[in-house]
Design an enzyme around this catalytic site. Sequence first.
Site, mmCIF file in Angstrom:
data_model
loop_
_atom_site.group_PDB
_atom_site.id
_atom_site.type_symbol
_atom_site.label_atom_id
_atom_site.label_comp_id
_atom_site.label_asym_id
_atom_site.label_seq_id
_atom_site.Cartn_x
_atom_site.Cartn_y
_atom_site.Cartn_z
ATOM 1 N N MET A 176 -6.864 12.081 6.235
ATOM 2 C CA MET A 176 -5.424 11.829 6.098
ATOM 3 C C MET A 176 -4.592 12.905 6.794
ATOM 4 O O MET A 176 -3.664 12.589 7.532
ATOM 5 C CB MET A 176 -5.032 11.731 4.619
ATOM 6 C CG MET A 176 -5.602 10.514 3.919
ATOM 7 S SD MET A 176 -5.224 8.945 4.732
ATOM 8 C CE MET A 176 -3.463 8.837 4.461
ATOM 9 N N GLU A 185 -7.631 15.534 -3.826
ATOM 10 C CA GLU A 185 -6.906 15.004 -4.980
ATOM 11 C C GLU A 185 -7.318 15.720 -6.270
ATOM 12 O O GLU A 185 -7.970 15.140 -7.152
ATOM 13 C CB GLU A 185 -7.132 13.495 -5.103
ATOM 14 C CG GLU A 185 -6.378 12.678 -4.084
ATOM 15 C CD GLU A 185 -4.872 12.702 -4.276
ATOM 16 O OE1 GLU A 185 -4.372 12.185 -5.279
ATOM 17 O OE2 GLU A 185 -4.187 13.277 -3.404
ATOM 18 N N HIS A 216 3.579 9.194 0.913
ATOM 19 C CA HIS A 216 2.242 8.618 0.795
ATOM 20 C C HIS A 216 1.970 7.724 1.999
ATOM 21 O O HIS A 216 2.464 6.598 2.083
ATOM 22 C CB HIS A 216 2.104 7.849 -0.510
ATOM 23 C CG HIS A 216 0.760 7.244 -0.683
ATOM 24 N ND1 HIS A 216 0.573 5.944 -1.060
ATOM 25 C CD2 HIS A 216 -0.491 7.764 -0.505
ATOM 26 C CE1 HIS A 216 -0.722 5.684 -1.112
ATOM 27 N NE2 HIS A 216 -1.384 6.773 -0.774
ATOM 28 N N ASP A 237 -5.978 24.178 7.570
ATOM 29 C CA ASP A 237 -7.020 23.990 6.565
ATOM 30 C C ASP A 237 -7.583 25.363 6.229
ATOM 31 O O ASP A 237 -7.289 26.344 6.910
ATOM 32 C CB ASP A 237 -8.115 23.020 7.011
ATOM 33 C CG ASP A 237 -8.643 22.203 5.822
ATOM 34 O OD1 ASP A 237 -9.011 22.809 4.793
ATOM 35 O OD2 ASP A 237 -8.657 20.969 5.916
ATOM 36 N N ASN A 242 -4.104 4.727 4.973
ATOM 37 C CA ASN A 242 -5.219 5.079 5.851
ATOM 38 C C ASN A 242 -5.605 3.902 6.738
ATOM 39 O O ASN A 242 -5.785 2.799 6.223
ATOM 40 C CB ASN A 242 -6.405 5.494 4.972
ATOM 41 C CG ASN A 242 -7.507 6.159 5.751
ATOM 42 O OD1 ASN A 242 -7.317 6.586 6.873
ATOM 43 N ND2 ASN A 242 -8.673 6.247 5.141
#
Length: 180
Positions: free
Chosen positions: A6, A84, A132, A25, A135
């Site tokens: 994502m 998540e 949001h 990251d 995908n």
Amino acid sequence: LGAGTMGAGIAQVAAQAGFETLLYDIKQEFIDTGLGRIRTFLRGSRERGKMSEDREKQVLDRLHSTTKLDDFKGHSLIIEAAPEKLEIKRDIFKQLDSICGPETLLATNTSSFSVTAIAASTQHPERVLGLHFFNPPPLMALVEVIQGDRTTAQTIEKATTLMREIGKTPARAKDTPGFI
């Protein structure tokens, strides 16, 4: 923020829309994997005649990367796409809140947590919202724009405008389980 499927997809969308984009990251290897996904997608688009080689290079030139959260200082929008796990997200937002000025919009790409719960870890919950993406982000047009309990209307308007600028179809949603 986050170079997984994502995060890399969202970064690609922003860079394709002409925005200088920073991909973050916690490990360089995660960033390298995310950038590899982007390169593969762009190369496929070029090979199918949907993008010129020059345009592919322009998109890649707008992508920058880092493993330092401090590098987000001065950016206008940060979209978090971390795993998540609520505590991870809350920790990230708490750190970003102290790094970025109050004018920076902080968005979560969560699909399962309350934007309000994530924003509670910040000093400026009025600038925290949900964006949001679906995908895969480069192919899916819809983006849910989620207003937390303390998110201002101005924050939602800015984010909605930005989503249109990157070629997405924003749909406003309430901060409820499952959003829309």
